[in-house]
Design an enzyme around this catalytic site. Structure first.
Site, PDB file in Angstrom:
ATOM      1  N   GLY A 282       0.834  -1.205   0.000  1.00  7.13           N
ATOM      2  CA  GLY A 282       0.000   0.000   0.000  1.00  7.13           C
ATOM      3  C   GLY A 282       0.860   1.244   0.000  1.00  7.13           C
ATOM      4  N   ASN A 283       0.228   2.386   0.184  1.00 10.40           N
ATOM      5  CA  ASN A 283       0.977   3.635   0.281  1.00 10.40           C
ATOM      6  C   ASN A 283       0.361   4.514   1.352  1.00 10.40           C
ATOM      7  OD1 ASN A 283      -1.034   5.489  -0.988  1.00 10.40           O
ATOM      8  ND2 ASN A 283      -0.758   4.070  -2.689  1.00 10.40           N
TER       9      ASN A 283
END
Ligand code: CTP
Ligand code: CA
Length: 226
Positions: free
Chosen positions: A33-34
């Protein structure tokens, strides 16, 4: 309070906003993810609704309540799901605002079962490139007015202008991230770029910036599409 906030500058227009991160699954319990919180995109969606637009919000995995006035919210997880939802919603839209931090790569394969640790060896993940949602819209006939975001840690203007041109955008909202700025924070500072101009939006609460951004989008939209 922004003076012209009472003006319904997007009345009668249909706007799609993407927001938040995407999660690319590795196995049933892990993902890549980020650090996007979705706050900026949600604030932009709310500001567009307050400006009179009919808003569809395509949200990645976030923990945010749907803002007031949003016509439709579509929750997605991966970049591929976001791409499909945006491509569908954008066929009817006048404006697409890509505020999502779309994952650039996804694991080549998603393991059906939890990967088990192999003691004493490194693990290598093979990643495949995700489609570029904004760029795919700009190649469509009669596409919406396109607004991108660029979060950069260096060379903000040159990277942002490069994305503006390369992705065929009408406007890009650029900001410097890192050192406590941009991600997971309540405020932000943005510079807007379009083909023959720019505008600085000074560091402020994301809701305030979102209203200013919407006013600039409305002005540019009317200049090139009006
Ligand atoms: N974007 C998109 N689809 C992708 C990746 C990015 O639509 N697969 C959009 C984002 O929503 C944003 C803009 O493109 O509005 C710029 O995203 P960014 O990650 O800064 O651009 P990239 O082209 O992925 O460049 P890089 O990550 O290498 O800086
Ligand atoms: Ca990227």
């Amino acid at each position: 309070m922004v003076a012209s906030f009472g003006d319904r500058v997007l009345a009668g227009l249909s706007v799609v906003v993407s927001a938040g991160p995407t999660y690319e699954d590795i196995d049933p319990v892990r993902f890549i993810g980020n650090r996007s919180s979705g706050k900026m995109g949600f604030a932009v969606a709310e500001a567009a609704a307050r400006a009179g637009a009919q808003v569809t919000l395509v949200a990645g995995p976030v923990t945010l309540a749907t803002p007031h006035g949003i016509g439709k919210r579509i929750d997605v997880r991966s970049a591929a799901q976001m791409h499909a939802a945006v491509a569908d919603a954008a066929t009817q839209a006048d404006i697409y605002i890509g505020a999502a931090a779309v994952g650039d790569y996804r694991p080549n394969t998603v393991a059906e079962h939890k990967l088990k640790k192999q003691h004493g060896t490194d693990l290598t993940l093979q990643l495949a490139e995700n489609p570029d949602i904004l760029a795919s819209l700009s190649s469509r006939q009669g596409h919406p007015f396109l607004v991108g975001f660029a979060a950069e840690t260096q060379n903000v203007e040159s990277y942002a202008r490069d994305k503006l041109q390369r992705k065929g955008l009408d406007m890009i909202a650029a900001n410097q991230v890192g050192d406590g700025m941009g991600f997971e924070t309540a405020d932000n500072a943005i510079t807007l770029y379009w083909a023959d101009g720019s505008a600085e939006l000074a560091r402020a609460d994301k809701a305030v910036l979102a209203r200013q951004l919407v006013e600039h989008i409305a002005k540019r939209y009317k200049a090139v599409r009006g």
